[in-house]
Design a protein around this motif. Sequence first.
Motif, PDB file in Angstrom:
ATOM      1  N   SER A 103      -4.393   8.270   8.738  1.00 34.89           N
ATOM      2  CA  SER A 103      -2.952   8.192   8.470  1.00 34.89           C
ATOM      3  C   SER A 103      -2.150   8.189   9.770  1.00 34.89           C
ATOM      4  O   SER A 103      -1.084   7.581   9.861  1.00 34.89           O
ATOM      5  CB  SER A 103      -2.499   9.335   7.551  1.00 34.89           C
ATOM      6  OG  SER A 103      -2.609  10.575   8.198  1.00 34.89           O
ATOM      7  N   THR A 138       0.232   5.149  10.908  1.00 30.44           N
ATOM      8  CA  THR A 138       1.637   5.392  11.264  1.00 30.44           C
ATOM      9  C   THR A 138       1.983   4.697  12.574  1.00 30.44           C
ATOM     10  O   THR A 138       3.010   4.026  12.693  1.00 30.44           O
ATOM     11  CB  THR A 138       1.899   6.903  11.367  1.00 30.44           C
ATOM     12  OG1 THR A 138       1.534   7.503  10.130  1.00 30.44           O
ATOM     13  CG2 THR A 138       3.362   7.185  11.656  1.00 30.44           C
ATOM     14  N   ASN A 179       9.369   9.941   2.364  1.00 29.18           N
ATOM     15  CA  ASN A 179       8.942   8.541   2.244  1.00 29.18           C
ATOM     16  C   ASN A 179       7.557   8.329   2.823  1.00 29.18           C
ATOM     17  O   ASN A 179       6.736   7.602   2.272  1.00 29.18           O
ATOM     18  CB  ASN A 179       9.940   7.617   2.954  1.00 29.18           C
ATOM     19  CG  ASN A 179      11.281   7.598   2.244  1.00 29.18           C
ATOM     20  OD1 ASN A 179      11.338   7.431   1.033  1.00 29.18           O
ATOM     21  ND2 ASN A 179      12.352   7.814   2.993  1.00 29.18           N
ATOM     22  N   TRP A 180       7.312   8.975   3.939  1.00 32.01           N
ATOM     23  CA  TRP A 180       5.997   8.849   4.571  1.00 32.01           C
ATOM     24  C   TRP A 180       4.912   9.445   3.664  1.00 32.01           C
ATOM     25  O   TRP A 180       3.846   8.853   3.487  1.00 32.01           O
ATOM     26  CB  TRP A 180       6.004   9.565   5.934  1.00 32.01           C
ATOM     27  CG  TRP A 180       4.727   9.407   6.698  1.00 32.01           C
ATOM     28  CD1 TRP A 180       4.412   8.397   7.567  1.00 32.01           C
ATOM     29  CD2 TRP A 180       3.573  10.274   6.658  1.00 32.01           C
ATOM     30  NE1 TRP A 180       3.137   8.588   8.075  1.00 32.01           N
ATOM     31  CE2 TRP A 180       2.606   9.734   7.523  1.00 32.01           C
ATOM     32  CE3 TRP A 180       3.271  11.448   5.971  1.00 32.01           C
ATOM     33  CZ2 TRP A 180       1.354  10.313   7.729  1.00 32.01           C
ATOM     34  CZ3 TRP A 180       2.027  12.039   6.167  1.00 32.01           C
ATOM     35  CH2 TRP A 180       1.074  11.480   7.035  1.00 32.01           C
ATOM     36  N   GLU A 197       4.860   9.748   0.477  1.00 35.03           N
ATOM     37  CA  GLU A 197       4.586   8.847  -0.654  1.00 35.03           C
ATOM     38  C   GLU A 197       3.789   7.640  -0.213  1.00 35.03           C
ATOM     39  O   GLU A 197       2.778   7.291  -0.807  1.00 35.03           O
ATOM     40  CB  GLU A 197       5.908   8.357  -1.268  1.00 35.03           C
ATOM     41  CG  GLU A 197       6.601   9.382  -2.148  1.00 35.03           C
ATOM     42  CD  GLU A 197       8.018   8.933  -2.538  1.00 35.03           C
ATOM     43  OE1 GLU A 197       8.302   7.715  -2.522  1.00 35.03           O
ATOM     44  OE2 GLU A 197       8.846   9.821  -2.837  1.00 35.03           O
ATOM     45  N   GLU A 198       4.294   7.029   0.880  1.00 34.25           N
ATOM     46  CA  GLU A 198       3.738   5.757   1.330  1.00 34.25           C
ATOM     47  C   GLU A 198       2.327   5.904   1.905  1.00 34.25           C
ATOM     48  O   GLU A 198       1.427   5.143   1.565  1.00 34.25           O
ATOM     49  CB  GLU A 198       4.676   5.212   2.413  1.00 34.25           C
ATOM     50  CG  GLU A 198       4.605   3.745   2.693  1.00 34.25           C
ATOM     51  CD  GLU A 198       5.737   3.361   3.662  1.00 34.25           C
ATOM     52  OE1 GLU A 198       5.412   3.029   4.811  1.00 34.25           O
ATOM     53  OE2 GLU A 198       6.934   3.443   3.274  1.00 34.25           O
ATOM     54  N   LYS A 199       2.130   6.891   2.778  1.00 37.03           N
ATOM     55  CA  LYS A 199       0.865   6.960   3.514  1.00 37.03           C
ATOM     56  C   LYS A 199      -0.180   7.855   2.845  1.00 37.03           C
ATOM     57  O   LYS A 199      -1.367   7.642   2.991  1.00 37.03           O
ATOM     58  CB  LYS A 199       1.107   7.448   4.955  1.00 37.03           C
ATOM     59  CG  LYS A 199       1.903   6.470   5.819  1.00 37.03           C
ATOM     60  CD  LYS A 199       1.071   5.235   6.142  1.00 37.03           C
ATOM     61  CE  LYS A 199       1.642   4.389   7.280  1.00 37.03           C
ATOM     62  NZ  LYS A 199       2.982   3.858   7.054  1.00 37.03           N
ATOM     63  N   GLY A 217       0.180   8.797  -0.534  1.00 35.09           N
ATOM     64  CA  GLY A 217       0.217   8.564  -1.975  1.00 35.09           C
ATOM     65  C   GLY A 217       0.604   9.794  -2.785  1.00 35.09           C
ATOM     66  O   GLY A 217       0.112   9.988  -3.900  1.00 35.09           O
ATOM     67  N   ARG A 229      13.000   4.231   6.379  1.00 34.99           N
ATOM     68  CA  ARG A 229      11.576   4.047   6.680  1.00 34.99           C
ATOM     69  C   ARG A 229      11.382   3.475   8.084  1.00 34.99           C
ATOM     70  O   ARG A 229      10.548   2.609   8.307  1.00 34.99           O
ATOM     71  CB  ARG A 229      10.953   3.119   5.633  1.00 34.99           C
ATOM     72  CG  ARG A 229      10.832   3.778   4.279  1.00 34.99           C
ATOM     73  CD  ARG A 229      10.440   2.779   3.190  1.00 34.99           C
ATOM     74  NE  ARG A 229      10.697   3.384   1.886  1.00 34.99           N
ATOM     75  CZ  ARG A 229       9.767   4.051   1.191  1.00 34.99           C
ATOM     76  NH1 ARG A 229       8.547   4.144   1.646  1.00 34.99           N
ATOM     77  NH2 ARG A 229      10.078   4.604   0.038  1.00 34.99           N
ATOM     78  N   SER A 250       8.065   2.768   9.723  1.00 34.05           N
ATOM     79  CA  SER A 250       7.227   1.638   9.320  1.00 34.05           C
ATOM     80  C   SER A 250       7.773   0.322   9.853  1.00 34.05           C
ATOM     81  O   SER A 250       7.454  -0.742   9.322  1.00 34.05           O
ATOM     82  CB  SER A 250       7.145   1.561   7.786  1.00 34.05           C
ATOM     83  OG  SER A 250       6.525   2.716   7.278  1.00 34.05           O
TER      84      SER A 250
END
Length: 493
Positions: free
Chosen positions: A241, A245, A345-346, A348-350, A352, A449, A452
Amino acid sequence: MAFDLESYRERAEGFGEELSREYYRHLAGHKPDLEIERIYDSYAELFSRESVAALRELAASSQDGDEGRRLAYLLHFGFDGLVGLETRAEAAELAGLEASLEVDAGDGPMPYRAVVIEQANEADAERRKALEEARNAVLEERLTPIYRRAIERAHEICGELGWPSYVDAYEDLRGVDLRALRDQTGQFLDDTEQSYGPVVDAELERAGLPALGELRRSDLPRFFRAEELDGMFPAERLIESFEATLSGLGIDLTRQANVHLDTEARPTKSPRAFCSTPRVPDEIYLVIAPHGGRDDYGALFHEGGHTEHYANTSEGLEFEFRQLGDNSVTESFAFLMELIASDPNWLEEKLGIADPGPAVEHTRAFRLVMMRRYAAKLAYELELHGASADLEAMPARYEDHLSRAVRVPWPGASWLADVDDGFYAACYLRAWALETHWRSALRERFGERWFSTPEAGEWLRGLWRHGQRLNADELLAETLGQELDFTRLARTL
Ligand SMILES: [Zn+2]
C-alpha cells in the motif's frame, strides 16, 4: 592553527555519513553493537571548543543569505557534537543500562525497554500500572542520576561558551524564538481545551478504556496500540500500500536507485520503521520489519516521508543544505505522509475499508494527545533549561505541565528521560503546524484525493528539491507566501 572552513565541511560530511551508516547497520540488524565512540574519536577535532568557537565567530560576522545559513547550520552541528562528545560516557552508560536492566512487576523480570510494548499488549489495567511503577522505580534509581550528570554538563558547556543558558544557546543555534513558540503552542492548548475531552473520551470508550480523569499514564500505550483497528491494517498489505501510494503520486519506489528499501527479517532488527541517510540524496535507507496495525502503518508512512524528502533533495545543494538545517521541514513531510495512512479516502481506496471512521477518529485523538503533550514538553523544557532553573523543583514542574495538558496524572519519574536533546520538541511542533499548510495547499490545488494525482507528487518534489536550505518559516513564505499558523492547526483537529 588557522581554522580551515572548507576542510571542516568535508570532514563534517564524512562524519555524518559514517555515523548514519553505523546506525543503519546496527538498527537494521546487520551488526550487534553500535560503535559510535570510534567514529566520534576519529572526528573529535570537529567538536573541539576551538572549532566551535571559530564557527561561532564566522557565523556572527557573516552576512545574511546562503553563506550565513551554511555557517549557522554548521555551528549547530558542531555544538551538538561538542555536547555529545563531552557527555558520551553518560550516553553509553545509559544505552548499556537500558539494554540490560530488568523490571519486575511482581510476576517475573522483563527487559526495561520491553515495558511499553508489554503495556500496549496488556489488557489488564492493574498490571499495566504495576509495570509502570516498577519501571519508574528502576528509572529513578538507576538512570536518572546519569541523565542528571549529562544535563548538568550540557548546561555548563553553554555557560563556558558564553550563553546565559541552554535555552539561549538553542534559540541562537536553531534561529527560532523558542519562547514565542511556547506562547503560540500555549495558545494551541487553549484553543483545543474544549474539544480535547470529548474527542479523546469517545475514542477511549471505543477502546474499552476509562475516560480522562480516570485514565492513567500506564493506559496510554494501550490506547495508542489500537488493537481494535488491527483488522484494518494487515502486515501483508503494508509495503504494497505504501508503494501504491507513492505510485499514485507518480513516484516509482522500485526505480529509485538511491532508495534502499530494507524489508528483510533479521533477529536484531529494530521493530520500528526508520530512515537512515548516509548520503543525501544518493544513499537513503528505509527500513521496516512489518508487523501490521495502525501504528506500524503510521510509522512506515512517516519514515517514508523522510525518505522521499531526502531522496528528492537536489544533489547540487551544498552539504549543509542536504544534510543539516531545520528538521521541522523534513518532519513536516513525514507527518504529511503519515496522515495519508489515516485519510478516509485513502483507507477506502487503498485498503478497501468500508467504514474508515474509527481509524480516522482514533488518529485525530492520538494527534491531539501528542500535540498537547509536546506543547507541555516545550513549556517544561524551557523551565528546565532556563538560566534560573532549580533542578530539585523540576520533577514537580514536569508532572504539573504534562498532567494539565494531557489530563492524566503524570508521574514525575521521567522528568529527564522524556527530554529531547537540543529542543527537538520544537521541530515536531513546528512540523505539525507546517504540515497543515502543505495539506490544505494540496487539497486546494489537486482535490481531496490529492495523494492519487501525479501532479501533487510533482508539486511535492518541487518542495523536496529545496532539501533543508530554507527553514520552516522561509520555505513556507517562499512557496505559499504564508506564516506558520497554530490556530489553523487547532482548527483541523
Ligand atoms: Zn520523523
